[in-house]
Design an enzyme around this catalytic site. Sequence first.
Site, PDB file in Angstrom:
ATOM      1  N   CYS A 111       0.877  -1.110  -0.026  1.00  0.00           N
ATOM      2  CA  CYS A 111      -0.015   0.134   0.069  1.00  0.00           C
ATOM      3  C   CYS A 111       0.712   1.288   0.061  1.00  0.00           C
ATOM      4  CB  CYS A 111      -0.839   0.019   1.197  1.00  0.00           C
ATOM      5  SG  CYS A 111      -1.942   1.440   1.152  1.00  0.00           S
ATOM      6  N   CYS A 114      -0.481   4.128   2.478  1.00  0.00           N
ATOM      7  CA  CYS A 114      -0.556   4.047   3.854  1.00  0.00           C
ATOM      8  C   CYS A 114      -0.225   2.453   4.358  1.00  0.00           C
ATOM      9  CB  CYS A 114      -2.011   4.493   4.659  1.00  0.00           C
ATOM     10  SG  CYS A 114      -3.368   4.200   3.539  1.00  0.00           S
ATOM     11  N   SER A 115      -1.379   2.049   4.553  1.00  0.00           N
ATOM     12  CA  SER A 115      -0.902   0.566   5.112  1.00  0.00           C
ATOM     13  C   SER A 115      -2.233  -0.562   5.011  1.00  0.00           C
ATOM     14  CB  SER A 115      -0.583   0.502   6.735  1.00  0.00           C
ATOM     15  OG  SER A 115      -1.796   0.885   7.381  1.00  0.00           O
ATOM     16  N   CYS A 116      -3.001  -0.166   4.057  1.00  0.00           N
ATOM     17  CA  CYS A 116      -4.183  -1.075   3.462  1.00  0.00           C
ATOM     18  C   CYS A 116      -3.829  -2.418   3.396  1.00  0.00           C
ATOM     19  CB  CYS A 116      -4.924  -0.590   2.340  1.00  0.00           C
ATOM     20  SG  CYS A 116      -5.466   1.162   2.464  1.00  0.00           S
TER      21      CYS A 116
HETATM   22 FE    FE Z   1      -3.504   1.941   2.920  1.00  0.00          FE
END
Ligand code: FE
Length: 212
Positions: A111, A114-116
């Site tokens: 991602c 961000c951190s999906c």
């Molecule tokens: Fe994300």
Amino acid sequence: MSDSHHHDHAHSDVSTLTDIQKRVKALESILVDKGLVERDVIDQIIEHFENKVGPHVGARIVARAWVSPEFKKSLLADATNAINGELDFAEVGQHLIAVENSDELHNVVVCTLCSCYPWDVLGLPPVWYKSAPYRSRVVSEPRSVLEEFGLDLPQDTKIRIWDSTAETRYLVIPQRPKNTELMSEAELADLVTRDSMIGTSDVLTTADQVNT
Ligand code: FE
């Protein structure tokens, strides 16, 4: 402030907690005190992420795809539907896309924003997945990043990077290792590591298992 959180059960010593853990505890206490959440609900959510969802769920999905061509077909066509419709041990909330590795193509998930991450099937993301270097470098120099993870792909294997979003998550279906024809679905699932479903490592082989 009520003293409802003067607990009589044992708590870990606050001095051993990290800053983040202290902030989380403080936040939890405030939410509970204000009556915004109940402590058992938080405990249930934690229990859910620690035990119910995790890479073991994704591993079982991959193993099912390895043994059942029909399931693999529906998984690749629409992973969310295939999982929610056909499996009793997993449930996917977000739109999930399964991508299959082959000799020609290796898939890696990131991602960049961000951190999906596909929490429903892999649980909590590893720290490196959320790190800025991984998120930028896996796009600009995927082959070197994979080498640093210990994955040496043949030069003619193409690498495809899948950038997750809030709406769309990806699950890599790694290649089934050779000489596993006699293994059961459950034994196969034990070969499937979290990182192999992100694309940063291979699955285990039966030889790895003997050594661990
Ligand atoms: Fe994300």
